[in-house]
Design a protein around this motif. Structure first.
Motif, PDB file in Angstrom:
ATOM      1  N   GLU A   1     -11.962  -2.707   9.691  1.00 48.07           N
ATOM      2  CA  GLU A   1     -10.782  -2.051  10.045  1.00 48.07           C
ATOM      3  C   GLU A   1     -10.116  -1.806   8.538  1.00 48.07           C
ATOM      4  O   GLU A   1     -10.867  -1.129   7.521  1.00 48.07           O
ATOM      5  CB  GLU A   1     -10.340  -2.213  10.521  1.00 48.07           C
ATOM      6  CG  GLU A   1      -9.914  -1.810  11.780  1.00 48.07           C
ATOM      7  CD  GLU A   1      -9.145  -1.809  12.753  1.00 48.07           C
ATOM      8  OE1 GLU A   1      -8.005  -1.763  13.129  1.00 48.07           O
ATOM      9  OE2 GLU A   1      -9.220  -2.918  14.405  1.00 48.07           O
ATOM     10  N   LEU A   2      -9.368  -2.698   7.371  1.00 47.47           N
ATOM     11  CA  LEU A   2      -9.155  -2.798   6.381  1.00 47.47           C
ATOM     12  C   LEU A   2      -9.684  -2.796   5.193  1.00 47.47           C
ATOM     13  O   LEU A   2      -9.785  -1.500   4.473  1.00 47.47           O
ATOM     14  CB  LEU A   2      -8.138  -4.287   6.263  1.00 47.47           C
ATOM     15  CG  LEU A   2      -6.985  -4.048   5.033  1.00 47.47           C
ATOM     16  CD1 LEU A   2      -6.136  -3.151   5.650  1.00 47.47           C
ATOM     17  CD2 LEU A   2      -6.839  -5.558   4.858  1.00 47.47           C
TER      18      LEU A   2
ATOM     19  N   GLN B   1      -1.896   6.340   8.242  1.00 51.44           N
ATOM     20  CA  GLN B   1      -2.694   6.997   7.444  1.00 51.44           C
ATOM     21  C   GLN B   1      -3.831   5.491   7.267  1.00 51.44           C
ATOM     22  O   GLN B   1      -5.144   5.699   7.791  1.00 51.44           O
ATOM     23  CB  GLN B   1      -2.526   7.081   6.020  1.00 51.44           C
ATOM     24  CG  GLN B   1      -1.778   7.909   6.186  1.00 51.44           C
ATOM     25  CD  GLN B   1      -0.777   8.493   4.310  1.00 51.44           C
ATOM     26  OE1 GLN B   1      -0.845   8.086   4.487  1.00 51.44           O
ATOM     27  NE2 GLN B   1      -1.584   9.884   4.017  1.00 51.44           N
ATOM     28  N   LEU B   2      -3.156   4.201   7.062  1.00 54.38           N
ATOM     29  CA  LEU B   2      -3.616   3.301   7.691  1.00 54.38           C
ATOM     30  C   LEU B   2      -4.614   2.622   8.879  1.00 54.38           C
ATOM     31  O   LEU B   2      -5.965   2.359   8.981  1.00 54.38           O
ATOM     32  CB  LEU B   2      -3.252   1.921   7.882  1.00 54.38           C
ATOM     33  CG  LEU B   2      -2.302   1.452   6.464  1.00 54.38           C
ATOM     34  CD1 LEU B   2      -1.231   0.298   6.335  1.00 54.38           C
ATOM     35  CD2 LEU B   2      -4.012   0.859   5.774  1.00 54.38           C
TER      36      LEU B   2
ATOM     37  N   SER C   1     -12.392  -0.186   4.639  1.00 54.56           N
ATOM     38  CA  SER C   1     -12.238   0.837   3.813  1.00 54.56           C
ATOM     39  C   SER C   1     -11.444   1.336   2.809  1.00 54.56           C
ATOM     40  O   SER C   1     -11.491   2.374   2.283  1.00 54.56           O
ATOM     41  CB  SER C   1     -13.071   1.711   4.710  1.00 54.56           C
ATOM     42  OG  SER C   1     -11.573   1.651   5.603  1.00 54.56           O
ATOM     43  N   GLN C   2     -10.610   0.812   2.650  1.00 55.85           N
ATOM     44  CA  GLN C   2      -9.118   1.507   2.499  1.00 55.85           C
ATOM     45  C   GLN C   2      -8.829  -0.096   1.515  1.00 55.85           C
ATOM     46  O   GLN C   2      -7.679   0.516   1.110  1.00 55.85           O
ATOM     47  CB  GLN C   2      -7.784   1.373   3.539  1.00 55.85           C
ATOM     48  CG  GLN C   2      -8.448   2.940   4.357  1.00 55.85           C
ATOM     49  CD  GLN C   2      -6.912   2.572   5.794  1.00 55.85           C
ATOM     50  OE1 GLN C   2      -6.702   3.422   5.498  1.00 55.85           O
ATOM     51  NE2 GLN C   2      -8.019   1.622   6.650  1.00 55.85           N
TER      52      GLN C   2
ATOM     53  N   SER D   1      -9.153   0.049  -1.585  1.00 55.92           N
ATOM     54  CA  SER D   1      -9.053   0.515  -3.188  1.00 55.92           C
ATOM     55  C   SER D   1      -7.193   0.725  -3.007  1.00 55.92           C
ATOM     56  O   SER D   1      -6.701   0.849  -4.425  1.00 55.92           O
ATOM     57  CB  SER D   1      -9.573   1.434  -3.058  1.00 55.92           C
ATOM     58  OG  SER D   1      -9.500   2.132  -2.636  1.00 55.92           O
ATOM     59  N   GLN D   2      -6.464   0.896  -1.890  1.00 49.29           N
ATOM     60  CA  GLN D   2      -5.050   1.201  -2.096  1.00 49.29           C
ATOM     61  C   GLN D   2      -4.519   0.253  -1.226  1.00 49.29           C
ATOM     62  O   GLN D   2      -3.042   0.178  -0.912  1.00 49.29           O
ATOM     63  CB  GLN D   2      -5.276   3.089  -0.926  1.00 49.29           C
ATOM     64  CG  GLN D   2      -6.070   3.533  -1.221  1.00 49.29           C
ATOM     65  CD  GLN D   2      -5.617   5.392  -0.862  1.00 49.29           C
ATOM     66  OE1 GLN D   2      -4.548   5.264  -1.145  1.00 49.29           O
ATOM     67  NE2 GLN D   2      -6.493   5.839  -0.066  1.00 49.29           N
ATOM     68  N   ILE D   3      -5.262  -1.365  -1.676  1.00 47.44           N
ATOM     69  CA  ILE D   3      -4.048  -2.489  -1.203  1.00 47.44           C
ATOM     70  C   ILE D   3      -4.134  -3.056  -1.909  1.00 47.44           C
ATOM     71  O   ILE D   3      -5.040  -3.426  -2.715  1.00 47.44           O
ATOM     72  CB  ILE D   3      -5.158  -2.694  -0.029  1.00 47.44           C
ATOM     73  CG1 ILE D   3      -5.837  -1.944   1.497  1.00 47.44           C
ATOM     74  CG2 ILE D   3      -4.332  -4.037   0.372  1.00 47.44           C
ATOM     75  CD1 ILE D   3      -4.938  -1.321   2.457  1.00 47.44           C
TER      76      ILE D   3
ATOM     77  N   SER E   1       0.952  -1.203   0.170  1.00 46.03           N
ATOM     78  CA  SER E   1      -0.072  -0.048   0.231  1.00 46.03           C
ATOM     79  C   SER E   1       1.064   1.396  -0.194  1.00 46.03           C
ATOM     80  O   SER E   1       1.826   1.250   0.849  1.00 46.03           O
ATOM     81  CB  SER E   1      -0.799   0.348   1.516  1.00 46.03           C
ATOM     82  OG  SER E   1      -1.879   1.119   0.930  1.00 46.03           O
TER      83      SER E   1
ATOM     84  N   LEU F   1       0.294   3.657   1.199  1.00 48.03           N
ATOM     85  CA  LEU F   1      -0.740   4.408   2.529  1.00 48.03           C
ATOM     86  C   LEU F   1       0.436   4.292   3.434  1.00 48.03           C
ATOM     87  O   LEU F   1       1.262   3.377   3.811  1.00 48.03           O
ATOM     88  CB  LEU F   1      -1.665   4.437   3.430  1.00 48.03           C
ATOM     89  CG  LEU F   1      -2.969   4.311   2.486  1.00 48.03           C
ATOM     90  CD1 LEU F   1      -4.930   3.637   2.874  1.00 48.03           C
ATOM     91  CD2 LEU F   1      -3.590   6.226   1.961  1.00 48.03           C
TER      92      LEU F   1
END
Lengths: 244, 291
Positions: B263-264, B234-235, B266-267, B269-271, B228, B230
């Motif tokens: 938790e992961l 940010q994570l 929501s993010q 798209s950047q993983i 990522s 991030l």
């Protein structure tokens, strides 16, 4: 019985048939001494010297194979984990040592016969057929206590210790029991010690049987006592050793 | 179930040094037990005690309901040690025959030669065989008496991958025949595949005795890796422990994977390259050693 036969066969192959270097060493060293003293440095020697020195060198040959060959081979067995079989498999100690000693006895017979052949063909010793046979028989039986000492030495420590002790046993015993030089050359008190040694008992026994046609009870008793000491010693070290 | 091994309050020392301390366990017939622990933890000493090769200071040990020194149990025991039996000037096939001669009901020579995978090397001297071949030969020797109880101490050390695969395949067949097997190995994945129970030794003590499932339950976690752009800030992941972060590569150790993924997500798209791995025995071993 099947496993004793098989162990004896395979011990023959690995100790004698496939180990010619050690086998030749056990014959060549005493043969060289014998030829040196009977063919080269033979000035002023008594008339029967060729015969008595043959007996000495025959016993020296059996001393080498019984102490050095036995201790080297049992040491190799320990290092190659053969002794572990005594602990974790049904192999029993009588099969292991019995098959080993039977081969060393055979080795002694071959060595003595080879020495006799040299004595007859090269040095010119003449004996009756029964006397040639008696030398083989008595020298071989006389090596039994020596084999027990050779096997006991292996329990004393690592390879260096075993080699040191076996050398320190063989050469002083050979000298002190008059195998290399006549016992009469030594001080009286040293002669007394030499006469107690197992190799001297064998020498005395063979010499008297061959030359005087008598069976000396003291030498026979001496051999038996040394055999008992050898048995006690191997049982003792075997019981008190953790060397596996 | 028949008890094959019973150990109660076993302690033993080398001189003043404690090598096994107050061990108690029983092993039933047909179990395949992985004996684990770091070097020097006492695994080989324990095997030696069980085989009657090492005296004990206190406690009780019974093998096949008898004293480990008893001669009568030796027909039923097979052992493959770490250091091989290698007799000089003896051919491989001769060594097999020697081993067979020790037992009243040995396996057939051909069977043992097949297990040893000797091929054309059967007539070679044992000391001329490669290390891997010597290991396989020693495995065959351990099986010569068709034992009911088999000890395998680091059995695959020195074997190539194919040989290891064949070896464990054969051990599985033995297990299927109901033989009791006690095995130590540094290749923990191999133990993981075969053992039904794990004994874990640490500092000469038994710190775990149970199934691999028990061990997983006690030390269960998953490792999660991904890439990522991030930063860790940010994570802002709270439910996992960040083990490493380098060149955008993340490694998390996670106990509650559901919570972590929530938790992961929501993010997401950047993983990239998200991977979730089960706890391996290697990981558990590390944890136990570090505890």
């Amino acid at each position: 019985m099947h496993n004793f036969r098989l162990w004896t066969q395979i011990n023959f192959k690995r100790l004698i048939g496939r180990n010619l270097r050690s086998f030749i060493f056990c014959i060549l060293v005493p043969a060289a001494f014998y030829l040196l003293f009977t063919k080269v440095m033979n000035q002023g020697m008594p008339r029967d010297f060729k015969q008595t020195y043959l007996i000495s060198m025959v016993i020296y040959a059996t001393l080498l194979s019984s102490v050095i060959t036995v201790s080297n081979n049992t040491l190799a067995d320990r290092e190659q984990h053969v002794w572990r079989l005594l602990k974790v498999t049904p192999l029993n100690i009588s099969t292991y040592y019995g098959s080993l000693f039977l081969n060393i006895l055979l080795l002694s017979v071959i060595e003595v016969a080879a020495m006799e052949l040299i004595a007859f063909l090269v040095v010119g010793v003449e004996l009756t057929l029964s006397n040639w046979g008696l030398i083989i028989l008595l020298a071989t039986l006389g090596s039994l206590p020596l084999m027990l000492f050779g096997a006991s030495i292996t329990y004393l420590g690592d390879g260096n210790t075993v080699n040191l002790v076996s050398s320190m046993l063989v050469f002083p015993v050979a000298v002190l029991s008059g195998l290399w030089w006549p016992l009469s050359m030594f001080p009286h008190w040293l002669q007394k010690i030499g006469q107690l040694l197992p190799t001297y008992q064998t020498y005395d026994l063979i010499n008297r049987v061959i030359q005087k046609h008598s069976w000396p009870l003291t030498s026979i008793l001496g051999e038996i006592i040394w055999l008992i000491i050898g048995i006690i010693m191997i049982l003792f070290v075997q019981k008190h050793s953790h060397a596996v | 179930m028949t008890k094959v091994i019973t150990v109660q309050n076993l302690s033993t020392k080398y001189g003043q040094k404690v090598v096994l301390e107050n061990l108690s366990f029983t092993i039933q017939a047909g179990e395949i037990v992985g004996l684990l622990g770091a070097n020097g933890a006492g695994k080989t000493t324990l095997i030696k005690v069980l085989l009657g090769m090492q005296e004990i200071n206190s406690g009780q040990v019974q093998i096949l309901q008898q004293n480990p020194h008893s001669q009568s149990i030796k027909e039923q025991i097979g052992v493959m040690f770490q250091d091989d039996l290698v007799i000089k000037r003896v051919r491989a096939v001769e060594l097999i025959e020697l081993a067979r001669s020790l037992y009243s009901k040995p396996l057939a020579s051909k069977n043992l030669e097949q297990i040893a995978d000797l091929g054309k090397d059967g007539k070679n001297y044992v000391n001329k065989l490669s290390g891997g071949q010597q290991r396989k030969l020693n495995f065959a020797l351990a099986l010569a008496g068709d034992p009911t109880l088999l000890f395998l101490d680091e059995p695959t050390a020195g074997m190539d991958t194919t040989s290891r695969h064949h070896f464990w395949h054969y051990v599985r067949q033995l297990a299927a025949q109901g033989k009791t097997i006690i095995v130590t190995s540094h290749y923990l994945a191999e133990i993981e595949d075969i053992a039904t129970r794990i004994l874990f030794l640490k500092n000469h003590k038994l710190i775990h005795d149970g199934s691999l499932a028990d061990l997983r339950a006690n030390f269960s976690y998953k490792s999660v890796t991904f890439k990522s752009n991030l930063t860790p800030q940010q994570l802002a992941l709270n439910s996992g422990n960040l083990q490493s972060y380098e060149h955008n590569h993340y490694l998390f150790v996670v106990q509650d994977i559901d919570q972590f993924l929530q938790e992961l997500v929501s993010q997401m798209s950047q993983i990239h390259d998200l991977q979730i791995k089960e706890t391996s025995l290697d990981d558990i071993f590390q944890q136990l050693e570090e505890k």
